[in-house]
Design an enzyme around this catalytic site. Structure first.
Site, short mmCIF file in Angstrom:
data_model
loop_
_atom_site.label_atom_id
_atom_site.label_comp_id
_atom_site.label_asym_id
_atom_site.label_seq_id
_atom_site.Cartn_x
_atom_site.Cartn_y
_atom_site.Cartn_z
CB CYS A 188 -0.96 0.00 1.18
SG CYS A 188 -0.17 -0.09 2.82
CG HIS A 190 -4.30 0.27 4.24
ND1 HIS A 190 -3.65 -0.61 3.40
CD2 HIS A 190 -5.27 0.85 3.48
CE1 HIS A 190 -4.21 -0.56 2.19
NE2 HIS A 190 -5.19 0.32 2.22
#
Length: 142
Positions: free
Chosen positions: A43, A94
């Protein structure tokens, strides 16, 4: 006069907060593909490669900025965001590119090693996966 000065100070503070947001290029052309950088297909690769000069910094240098859910109206479209779940409000979890807010979550562009870039909603209240809980996202600052 006092009310005017207080209002002016709040406007200046609000503008300063928005100015600290790290802008990203429009990620929509990359949907269905991975953006690959030094972090491979993770990510953070998407965020580092498409947002400001983030590729020059490790995630350990990222600083937690504005809470996305609480400041949705003032966060520009295509801003770098992440979860800061480590003690001391350090990055862990994330990273994504913010698009907009909805009543039940935030719209982002993201990727991870099993899924290429896509636009998706990260819902609020996902206590089972704190890194995929819209309540836990903040703008990234340096």
């Amino acid at each position: 006069m006092k009310l005017f000065l207080i209002s002016a100070a709040l406007v200046v503070l609000g503008l300063a907060a928005v100015a600290d947001a790290i802008g990203c290029s429009d990620p929509s052309p990359f949907q269905g593909r991975w953006v690959i950088g030094v972090d491979k297909k993770e990510c953070v690769a998407l965020v580092k490669e498409k947002c400001g000069n983030l590729r020059d910094y490790t995630t350990g240098r990222w600083v937690r900025g504005q809470h996305v859910k609480s400041n949705c109206g003032s966060i520009p479209k295509f801003t770098a965001i992440a979860t800061f779940l480590k003690p001391g409000n350090k990055y862990l979890g994330h990273a994504a590119i913010f698009e907009s807010c909805a009543s039940d979550g935030i719209w982002v562009y993201d990727q991870w090693n099993a899924k290429p870039v896509e636009r998706r909603k990260i819902r609020y209240g996902n206590t089972g996966k704190p890194n995929y809980n819209g309540d836990n996202f903040y703008t990234i600052e340096l």
